[in-house]
Write a protein that holds these residues in place. Structure first.
Motif, mmCIF file in Angstrom:
data_model
loop_
_atom_site.group_PDB
_atom_site.id
_atom_site.type_symbol
_atom_site.label_atom_id
_atom_site.label_comp_id
_atom_site.label_asym_id
_atom_site.label_seq_id
_atom_site.Cartn_x
_atom_site.Cartn_y
_atom_site.Cartn_z
ATOM 1 N N LEU A 61 37.847 28.562 118.518
ATOM 2 C CA LEU A 61 38.311 29.654 119.003
ATOM 3 C C LEU A 61 38.245 29.846 120.499
ATOM 4 O O LEU A 61 39.311 30.340 121.172
ATOM 5 C CB LEU A 61 37.394 30.827 118.534
ATOM 6 C CG LEU A 61 37.460 31.289 117.053
ATOM 7 C CD1 LEU A 61 36.192 32.067 116.938
ATOM 8 C CD2 LEU A 61 38.706 31.944 116.688
ATOM 9 N N LYS A 65 41.999 27.821 120.886
ATOM 10 C CA LYS A 65 42.823 28.928 121.075
ATOM 11 C C LYS A 65 42.788 29.796 122.449
ATOM 12 O O LYS A 65 43.596 30.634 122.360
ATOM 13 C CB LYS A 65 42.378 29.847 119.757
ATOM 14 C CG LYS A 65 42.744 29.552 118.427
ATOM 15 C CD LYS A 65 42.434 30.885 117.322
ATOM 16 C CE LYS A 65 43.491 31.671 117.441
ATOM 17 N NZ LYS A 65 43.473 33.020 116.627
ATOM 18 N N LEU A 67 40.308 31.564 123.642
ATOM 19 C CA LEU A 67 39.855 32.931 123.393
ATOM 20 C C LEU A 67 38.359 33.021 124.689
ATOM 21 O O LEU A 67 37.618 32.057 124.876
ATOM 22 C CB LEU A 67 39.261 33.418 122.377
ATOM 23 C CG LEU A 67 40.156 33.771 121.183
ATOM 24 C CD1 LEU A 67 39.464 34.249 119.711
ATOM 25 C CD2 LEU A 67 41.049 34.842 121.463
ATOM 26 N N ALA A 71 35.730 37.645 123.230
ATOM 27 C CA ALA A 71 36.788 37.781 122.193
ATOM 28 C C ALA A 71 36.419 37.017 120.959
ATOM 29 O O ALA A 71 36.853 37.334 119.932
ATOM 30 C CB ALA A 71 38.221 37.452 122.661
ATOM 31 N N ALA A 72 36.011 35.729 121.229
ATOM 32 C CA ALA A 72 35.771 35.002 120.069
ATOM 33 C C ALA A 72 34.454 35.330 119.230
ATOM 34 O O ALA A 72 34.222 35.454 117.890
ATOM 35 C CB ALA A 72 34.977 33.528 120.612
ATOM 36 N N GLN A 75 35.841 38.189 117.117
ATOM 37 C CA GLN A 75 36.675 37.652 115.847
ATOM 38 C C GLN A 75 35.512 37.284 114.895
ATOM 39 O O GLN A 75 35.801 37.418 113.809
ATOM 40 C CB GLN A 75 37.488 36.244 116.474
ATOM 41 C CG GLN A 75 38.511 36.549 116.952
ATOM 42 C CD GLN A 75 39.798 36.898 115.995
ATOM 43 O OE1 GLN A 75 39.936 36.440 114.930
ATOM 44 N NE2 GLN A 75 40.577 37.622 116.493
#
Length: 112
Positions: A61, A65, A67, A71-72, A75
């Motif tokens: 993540l 990605k 993030l 944000a991770a 998620q």
């Protein structure tokens, strides 16, 4: 994906497996409540294979990605099973890609 055949791993081993610095693992431990390695009386961290899989998911993540940590965390908090399934699918696809690449390399070496 590396085979995790030991019961516990030290932080340096996990850092090598994940390919991050031990300080990154310590930082993630302070930021993500799902990362809680066991400790002995001296404070040495011992990670289980499950801990390593969670750290791999965080790595995916944050590093792959892109993030941010918040944000991770969100998620993982909102859709842990969905993130986990996506991560596992990507890991399986990478393994298949690696196998196919080895086969292609072997075919190409036979042609020469």
């Amino acid at each position: 994906m590396d085979s995790l055949d030991k019961k516990y791993y030290k932080i340096s081993e996990v850092a090598d497996i994940i390919n991050v610095a031990p300080s990154t693992l310590r930082f993630w431990e302070s930021q993500f409540t799902i990362v809680k390695p066991k400790r002995n009386d001296k404070g040495t961290r011992f990670y289980t294979p499950r801990d390593i899989e969670v750290i791999r998911m965080i790595y995916f993540l944050v590093k792959e990605k892109g993030l941010k940590l918040e944000a991770a965390q969100e998620q993982i908090r909102r859709n842990h099973s969905g993130v986990s399934r996506r991560f596992e699918a990507i890991e399986r696809l990478r393994a298949v890609r690696g196998t196919l690449q080895k086969m292609l390399d072997a075919l190409n070496s036979k042609r020469i």
